[in-house]
Design a protein around this motif. Structure first.
Motif, PDB file in Angstrom:
ATOM      1  N   GLU A  61       0.870  -1.171   0.000  1.00 25.14           N
ATOM      2  CA  GLU A  61       0.000   0.000   0.000  1.00 25.14           C
ATOM      3  C   GLU A  61       0.915   1.233   0.000  1.00 25.14           C
ATOM      4  OE1 GLU A  61      -3.000   0.121  -0.429  1.00 25.14           O
ATOM      5  OE2 GLU A  61      -4.060  -1.552   0.474  1.00 25.14           O
ATOM      6  N   VAL A 110      -0.816  -5.213   1.143  1.00 28.28           N
ATOM      7  CA  VAL A 110      -2.208  -4.942   0.772  1.00 28.28           C
ATOM      8  C   VAL A 110      -3.195  -5.649   1.685  1.00 28.28           C
ATOM      9  CG1 VAL A 110      -1.894  -4.314  -1.646  1.00 28.28           C
ATOM     10  CG2 VAL A 110      -2.063  -6.729  -1.012  1.00 28.28           C
ATOM     11  N   ASP A 111      -2.728  -6.691   2.372  1.00 29.61           N
ATOM     12  CA  ASP A 111      -3.624  -7.332   3.342  1.00 29.61           C
ATOM     13  C   ASP A 111      -3.350  -6.842   4.762  1.00 29.61           C
ATOM     14  OD1 ASP A 111      -1.241  -8.607   3.436  1.00 29.61           O
ATOM     15  OD2 ASP A 111      -2.040 -10.643   3.439  1.00 29.61           O
TER      16      ASP A 111
ATOM     17  N   THR B  87      -6.426   2.677   0.540  1.00 31.62           N
ATOM     18  CA  THR B  87      -5.928   1.311   0.751  1.00 31.62           C
ATOM     19  C   THR B  87      -7.005   0.323   0.296  1.00 31.62           C
ATOM     20  OG1 THR B  87      -6.812   1.040   2.993  1.00 31.62           O
ATOM     21  CG2 THR B  87      -4.649   2.071   2.812  1.00 31.62           C
ATOM     22  N   VAL B  88      -6.568  -0.869  -0.042  1.00 32.56           N
ATOM     23  CA  VAL B  88      -7.529  -1.914  -0.454  1.00 32.56           C
ATOM     24  C   VAL B  88      -8.478  -2.211   0.702  1.00 32.56           C
ATOM     25  CG1 VAL B  88      -7.754  -4.329  -1.154  1.00 32.56           C
ATOM     26  CG2 VAL B  88      -5.920  -2.925  -2.108  1.00 32.56           C
ATOM     27  N   ARG B  91     -11.124   0.554   0.981  1.00 31.17           N
ATOM     28  CA  ARG B  91     -12.156   0.570  -0.065  1.00 31.17           C
ATOM     29  C   ARG B  91     -13.152  -0.579   0.135  1.00 31.17           C
ATOM     30  NH1 ARG B  91      -7.725   2.892  -3.094  1.00 31.17           N
ATOM     31  NH2 ARG B  91      -6.868   0.868  -3.618  1.00 31.17           N
ATOM     32  N   VAL B  92     -12.612  -1.748   0.498  1.00 25.13           N
ATOM     33  CA  VAL B  92     -13.516  -2.869   0.786  1.00 25.13           C
ATOM     34  C   VAL B  92     -14.339  -2.547   2.037  1.00 25.13           C
ATOM     35  CG1 VAL B  92     -13.627  -5.329   1.400  1.00 25.13           C
ATOM     36  CG2 VAL B  92     -11.988  -4.550  -0.311  1.00 25.13           C
ATOM     37  N   LEU B 141      -5.374 -11.633  -0.699  1.00 27.13           N
ATOM     38  CA  LEU B 141      -4.784 -10.482  -1.396  1.00 27.13           C
ATOM     39  C   LEU B 141      -3.283 -10.638  -1.601  1.00 27.13           C
ATOM     40  CD1 LEU B 141      -6.598  -7.576   0.483  1.00 27.13           C
ATOM     41  CD2 LEU B 141      -6.877  -8.166  -1.919  1.00 27.13           C
TER      42      LEU B 141
END
Lengths: 125, 296
Positions: A61, A110-111, B87-88, B91-92, B141
């Motif tokens: 990120e 990203v996680d 960030t992913v 957004r989720v 992810l």
């Protein structure tokens, strides 16, 4: 018939175990760690590099990932223009004088997992 | 400290999503006349509130963890906005928060009209989406390209199957506890048994997909705290399988004989629930634990 049932039960048990182990094992790639870097970790390079580039094991990120290059006194010497592209983070450098430099990185995968680390490289004349 | 809190909030959030989806799964697949199970209105309302509360807590804790900033700055509007939009996870999170908000409206409507078919169907779809989209902030992810998509889909399937099974078990337990349970218990138990087999097949299928990706890391699991948690999870799951097998093969056929089987069936179902939510607690912790192969 009994043998068939026992064999079926054993096969089913293995499948259940395999599935369960896999479910928790999926977290095995779940943290971004340093894969390799340029200049390489601990390397001595002849001539000042134009940038420091670090490859990670997982996509990052950009928002909360950082990359800094420090001189021997702990002063930041990079151009403070860190960029992130997927699993690669890089920062450009001014003309560095010969000496040892420390690269400090903080990677947010990203996680959502945070990992941190540092390594040195040396610029030889 | 925040890691432990994130693990706890994740576990409670997962449990709430599972309970919520399970209520709707029970109505759709188990309840003989598609009637709302005992306590449906109150359980769905409170778990939906819990779902939203844990979502908010989760965002705050992730902001603290992601930013590395002091509490006051991490929970400031600026940092939260960056987390939510850049960030992913964020957004989720936004999508899931919106889904949970609409679900709360539907559940509020069902509180007054628990047998409304269309509202039940809409609630089921929303609850399924809220549960399945947890996979969008999970370890799937970590992969890339098609592997990432396959992994996330497998996780989503796994969540839905676990939700229908464990979440659907709770209303069955409540039903079996009623004095007039017997006439309803026989068809409900039979239908739940069918649902359980379908869910088990889905859990195994999604698990095999994960084996395909991650089997190389299995040997290292047994030498770490991560590995010990894995073994605990497997042990609990095997116990559930044994109890479910006893319920299906021994107790359910004897149900027509009288209340003794009903009491045993209910006791085993409660034990399955306890073990199942024990697994959910472990999963909450596993998501924030570094696996052995990556401890450098």
């Amino acid at each position: 018939m009994t043998y068939f049932r026992a064999a079926l039960a054993a096969r089913f048990s293995r499948l259940v175990l395999g599935a369960l182990i896999a479910l928790v094992a999926q977290a095995a790639d779940a943290h971004a760690f340093l894969d390799h870097a340029s200049p390489r970790v601990g390397d001595t390079v002849h001539g000042a590099p134009a940038e420091v580039k670090v490859w990670f094991t997982e996509d990052l990120e950009p928002a909360f990932s950082t990359l800094r290059v420090l001189d021997k006194d702990g002063k930041q010497v990079d151009r403070n223009d860190k960029q992130v592209e997927a699993a690669v983070m890089h920062v450009s450098l001014p003309q560095l004088a010969p000496g040892t430099y420390r690269v400090q990185w903080r990677a947010l995968s990203v996680d959502t997992h945070v990992t941190e680390g540092d390594f040195n490289f040396t610029v030889a004349p | 400290m925040e890691s432990a809190l994130i693990a706890a909030v994740r576990a409670v959030h997962f449990a709430a999503a599972i309970v919520l989806f399970g209520q709707f799964a029970y109505v759709g697949a188990v309840s003989p006349q598609r009637e709302a199970p005992p306590g449906f209105a109150r359980i769905t309302a409170w778990t939906c509130v819990l779902l939203l509360a844990t979502l908010l807590l989760w965002l705050g804790l992730e902001a603290l963890s992601m930013s590395g900033l002091p509490l006051r700055e991490a929970l400031g509007v600026q940092t939260l906005a960056v987390v939510a939009t850049q960030t992913v996870f964020g957004r989720v999170w936004l999508a899931r928060f919106a889904l949970a908000g609409v679900l709360l409206l539907v559940v509020s409507f069902l509180y007054r009209h628990p047998s409304h078919r269309r509202a039940q169907a809409l609630g089921a779809v929303l609850a399924a989406l809220v549960l399945a989209t947890i996979a969008g902030v999970g370890h799937g992810l970590a992969g890339k390209g098609a592997d990432r998509a396959a992994h996330i889909c497998a996780d989503a399937l796994h969540l839905l199957a676990a939700g229908a099974w464990l979440g659907g078990l709770l209303p069955l337990v409540l039903l079996l506890g009623r004095r007039d349970a017997l006439p309803l218990a026989v068809p409900a138990t039979q239908r739940f048994s069918t649902l359980g087999i379908a869910c088990m097949a889905a859990i195994l299928l999604s698990g095999v997909v994960n084996v395909w990706y991650m089997v190389a890391d299995v040997p290292a699991l047994v030498h770490t705290s991560y590995g010990l948690m894995v073994l605990a999870k497997i042990s609990l799951f095997l116990l559930i399988i044994v109890l479910a097998g006893i319920n299906r093969s021994v107790l359910a056929p004897r149900l027509l004989a009288g209340d003794a089987a009903l009491v045993s069936l209910r006791r085993n179902a409660i034990a399955e629930c306890v073990l199942g939510f024990g697994i959910v607690a472990i999963v909450g912790q596993l998501g924030i634990t570094v696996p052995g192969p990556h401890m450098h």
